[in-house]
Design a protein around this motif. Structure first.
Motif, PDB file in Angstrom:
ATOM      1  N   ALA A 403      -7.284 -53.733   1.041  1.00 18.42           N
ATOM      2  CA  ALA A 403      -6.796 -53.665   2.426  1.00 18.42           C
ATOM      3  C   ALA A 403      -5.269 -53.668   2.494  1.00 18.42           C
ATOM      4  N   TYR A 404      -4.624 -54.464   1.645  1.00 18.97           N
ATOM      5  CA  TYR A 404      -3.158 -54.518   1.644  1.00 18.97           C
ATOM      6  C   TYR A 404      -2.586 -53.158   1.238  1.00 18.97           C
ATOM      7  N   VAL A 405      -3.141 -52.571   0.201  1.00 17.29           N
ATOM      8  CA  VAL A 405      -2.662 -51.251  -0.241  1.00 17.29           C
ATOM      9  C   VAL A 405      -2.839 -50.220   0.855  1.00 17.29           C
ATOM     10  N   ARG A 406      -4.004 -50.172   1.473  1.00 19.79           N
ATOM     11  CA  ARG A 406      -4.235 -49.148   2.503  1.00 19.79           C
ATOM     12  C   ARG A 406      -3.338 -49.376   3.722  1.00 19.79           C
ATOM     13  N   ARG A 407      -2.967 -50.636   3.998  1.00 25.11           N
ATOM     14  CA  ARG A 407      -2.077 -50.927   5.123  1.00 25.11           C
ATOM     15  C   ARG A 407      -0.708 -50.292   4.913  1.00 25.11           C
ATOM     16  N   TRP A 408      -0.191 -50.341   3.692  1.00 24.93           N
ATOM     17  CA  TRP A 408       1.180 -49.914   3.433  1.00 24.93           C
ATOM     18  C   TRP A 408       1.284 -48.567   2.730  1.00 24.93           C
ATOM     19  N   VAL A 409       0.179 -48.082   2.170  1.00 20.37           N
ATOM     20  CA  VAL A 409       0.186 -46.764   1.520  1.00 20.37           C
ATOM     21  C   VAL A 409      -0.882 -45.914   2.199  1.00 20.37           C
ATOM     22  N   PRO A 410      -0.578 -45.369   3.366  1.00 19.65           N
ATOM     23  CA  PRO A 410      -1.603 -44.675   4.149  1.00 19.65           C
ATOM     24  C   PRO A 410      -2.181 -43.446   3.449  1.00 19.65           C
ATOM     25  N   GLU A 411      -1.476 -42.897   2.473  1.00 18.12           N
ATOM     26  CA  GLU A 411      -2.023 -41.760   1.723  1.00 18.12           C
ATOM     27  C   GLU A 411      -3.337 -42.129   1.030  1.00 18.12           C
TER      28      GLU A 411
END
Length: 457
Positions: A403-411
């Protein structure tokens, strides 16, 4: 009427403020003074995020003083010169200031003391303002400071803290001293979009809310990147809109595992302050030299820039670096991962990373930033100087659902679950649809390079 000056530095609050309390007790009128230090600007430390947060803090401090019948006086220039000018204008016999630990702060204090004493005036320097326990108050038998955290924590925990003071009811300020206009955040360009609000009111509101809703679970959730369950009080500690003495006391009053874990983190901050107080050169030199031959900035230029922009190809590192750029703040675990990747995987000098962090961090504190970087680079106080944090394994542990990755790396938003931590393993067509770079280096290659450089093979 007798007059005293209070020089505000990294203590921009009215609650629990020993220098202000002492000045009010000794004089009929007090000049609350903040000097925008030319030397700080010249050194490149006056960056947009901290300048904007500082503007919030000064405006809030001025508002609080006006509610009590006073006002904040703001000047720009050389600190010693401006303080002496105010003292001369008002006939002030003494100046009160909080003790600080950096080499520059200490030199500034000595210049100020010399200039005041030359004019027959006294400088009062107060501990227990920037830190709860003064650096040097506890030391081991064989040294002037602790180089290992755990024994420091035991001794620090046994220190009796002073009482917490309330904010004054009234502050009478002489009418004469002129003041510059209080700066405003809106006038600062280049501020991170998600930068938090500064000022004592915002700080106390944030701490009260977190103490009620986040402190109890802190021990269990503080490492969870996606949960965002840390206190986020570090900017307020850096600018002194909250008192570390008050935070420690309030947490201990609450009790429980969460409070104990929070107090331990506050102690880490003070541990680094006492190291820097004893070894000022550690702000720019290795605390423990490992004879590293770091890759030059020109040699690693492309990889360094990918790291700065959050385009390394390692999702949790990139997420942390993008959070830094957007908020001017980063989760502590993200800081460790980003630092490990730059110094151990890319084998780039820790000072390159520390400088970038100071360019963006609103809580950019010399003691904690530089010494945490050295801790991770293996040149500081860490007893395991060769530890390497694997960004894939750490991502899976600290952000298991991604979830943290998808929050800040929308790609990477289309990638479900923990697969987001290794996008290079996705099926061909799915991988090709992602606008996300390949890793700038293989982890095994980076580890081999580091081991060779440290003579571990």
């Amino acid at each position: 009427m007798s007059v005293a000056v209070v020089l505000f530095t990294a203590d921009l609050r009215l609650h629990d403020h020993p220098p202000l309390r002492a000045a009010l007790a000794s004089a009929d009128e007090v000049v609350p003074l903040f000097v925008r230090d030319d030397a700080v600007t010249a050194a490149g430390f006056d960056v947009p995020n901290r300048r904007a947060f500082l503007a919030d803090c000064l405006r809030d401090l001025d508002a609080g003083l006006r509610e009590r019948g006073g006002r904040l006086v703001v000047r720009s220039g050389d600190v010693a010169g401006e303080v002496c000018a105010i003292a001369e204008e008002t006939g002030a016999a003494e100046v009160h200031v909080a003790a600080d630990v950096s080499g520059y702060a200490r030199r500034r204090e000595e210049r100020l003391r010399g200039a005041l004493e030359a004019g027959g005036r006294r400088l009062g320097v107060h501990d227990g303002v920037v830190t709860a326990v003064a650096p040097g108050a506890v030391t081991p038998a064989s040294s002037d400071h602790f180089a290992v955290f755990t024994p420091y924590f035991r001794r620090w925990s046994g220190e009796r803290l002073r009482e917490v003071f309330g904010a004054p009811r009234a502050v009478r300020v002489p009418s004469g001293p002129r003041s510059e206009e209080i700066p405003a955040r809106a006038a600062v360009d280049g501020v991170s979009e998600g930068l938090a609000e500064g000022g004592e009111r915002a700080a106390r509101k944030a701490f009260t809310a977190w103490r009620r809703g986040g402190l109890e679970a802190y021990a269990d959730r503080s490492d969870d990147l996606a949960a965002d369950a840390t206190s986020r009080l570090s900017p307020h500690l850096h600018f002194g809109t909250l008192s570390p003495v008050e935070l420690v006391r309030r947490a201990r009053e609450a009790g429980g595992a969460g409070a104990e874990a929070f107090v331990r983190q506050l102690c880490w901050r003070e541990f680094h302050h006492q190291v820097l107080a004893a070894r000022p050169a550690a702000s720019h030199e290795n605390y423990r030299d490992k004879h590293d031959r770091w890759r030059s900035e020109s040699e690693a230029a492309g990889e360094i820039e990918a790291w700065r922009q959050g385009r390394t190809g390692y999702p949790v590192v990139d997420a942390a670096m993008r959070q830094l750029r957007h908020e001017g703040w980063m989760h502590n675990r993200g800081r460790l991962l980003a630092a490990s990747f730059l110094t151990k995987t890319l084998y780039v000098d820790w000072r390159v990373g520390a400088r970038h962090f100071l360019d963006l961090l609103v809580d950019g504190d010399i003691a904690n930033n530089q010494l945490n970087w050295q801790w991770m680079a293996g040149t500081g106080t860490d007893s395991r100087p060769n530890r390497v944090l694997n960004p894939v394994a750490q991502g899976r542990r600290l952000d298991p659902d991604g979830a943290y990755v998808r929050r800040w790396v929308p790609e990477l938003a289309p990638v479900a679950g923990s697969a987001v931590h290794e996008p290079w393993k996705l099926p061909g067509e799915e991988r090709e649809r992602l606008d996300y770079p390949e890793p700038v280096v293989e982890l095994s290659d980076g580890l081999d390079r580091f081991r060779r450089a440290r003579g571990l093979e």
